[in-house]
Design a protein around this motif. Structure first.
Motif, PDB file in Angstrom:
ATOM      1  N   GLU A 159      61.928  13.315 -45.423  1.00 54.58           N
ATOM      2  CA  GLU A 159      62.136  12.858 -44.050  1.00 54.58           C
ATOM      3  C   GLU A 159      63.626  12.684 -43.794  1.00 54.58           C
TER       4      GLU A 159
ATOM      5  N   THR B 101      55.784   5.305 -35.707  1.00 58.76           N
ATOM      6  CA  THR B 101      54.734   6.043 -35.010  1.00 58.76           C
ATOM      7  C   THR B 101      54.514   5.402 -33.648  1.00 58.76           C
TER       8      THR B 101
ATOM      9  N   GLY C  31      53.968  10.337 -30.747  1.00 53.02           N
ATOM     10  CA  GLY C  31      54.532  11.041 -31.892  1.00 53.02           C
ATOM     11  C   GLY C  31      55.257  10.111 -32.837  1.00 53.02           C
ATOM     12  N   GLU C  32      56.119  10.700 -33.678  1.00 54.50           N
ATOM     13  CA  GLU C  32      56.843   9.938 -34.679  1.00 54.50           C
ATOM     14  C   GLU C  32      58.339  10.185 -34.581  1.00 54.50           C
TER      15      GLU C  32
ATOM     16  N   ALA D  38      56.740   0.271 -31.021  1.00 56.23           N
ATOM     17  CA  ALA D  38      56.048   1.050 -32.053  1.00 56.23           C
ATOM     18  C   ALA D  38      54.596   0.642 -32.222  1.00 56.23           C
ATOM     19  N   ASP D  39      53.778   1.606 -32.612  1.00 54.14           N
ATOM     20  CA  ASP D  39      52.394   1.336 -32.983  1.00 54.14           C
ATOM     21  C   ASP D  39      52.308   1.046 -34.482  1.00 54.14           C
ATOM     22  N   LYS D  40      53.124   1.762 -35.269  1.00 51.73           N
ATOM     23  CA  LYS D  40      53.115   1.625 -36.720  1.00 51.73           C
ATOM     24  C   LYS D  40      54.517   1.909 -37.238  1.00 51.73           C
TER      25      LYS D  40
ATOM     26  N   SER E 135      56.522   2.650 -40.966  1.00 54.46           N
ATOM     27  CA  SER E 135      56.477   2.869 -42.411  1.00 54.46           C
ATOM     28  C   SER E 135      57.885   2.688 -42.944  1.00 54.46           C
TER      29      SER E 135
END
Length: 71
Positions: free
Chosen positions: A20, A34, A38-39, A58-60, A62
């Motif tokens: 990434e 996420t 999209g991301e 953001a939803d998620k 990482s």
């Protein structure tokens, strides 16, 4: 005034984000966000620079293990 609940994104610690790259500068990504559409990947500098905005939208999230995200 009615109190407003602020939901936080789900934060997941992952061992590594190999391959990434930061969508802002191309450095190795330390955080992947996420959204419903999209991301986006961010290096440590940009993840911390935009931490408030990321947390609000953001939803998620990482986060690479060992990275200290300021949020």
């Amino acid at each position: 005034m009615t109190p407003m609940l602020i939901s936080r994104p789900a934060v997941h610690v992952v061992p590594e984000l190999s391959g990434e790259r930061c969508d802002s500068c191309g450095a190795a990504a330390k955080l992947v966000v996420t959204f419903g559409t999209g991301e986006l990947a961010f290096c440590g500098h940009h993840a911390n620079k935009f931490a408030d905005r990321i947390a609000a939208t953001a939803d998620k999230v990482s986060v690479e293990s060992g990275f200290a995200w300021r949020n």
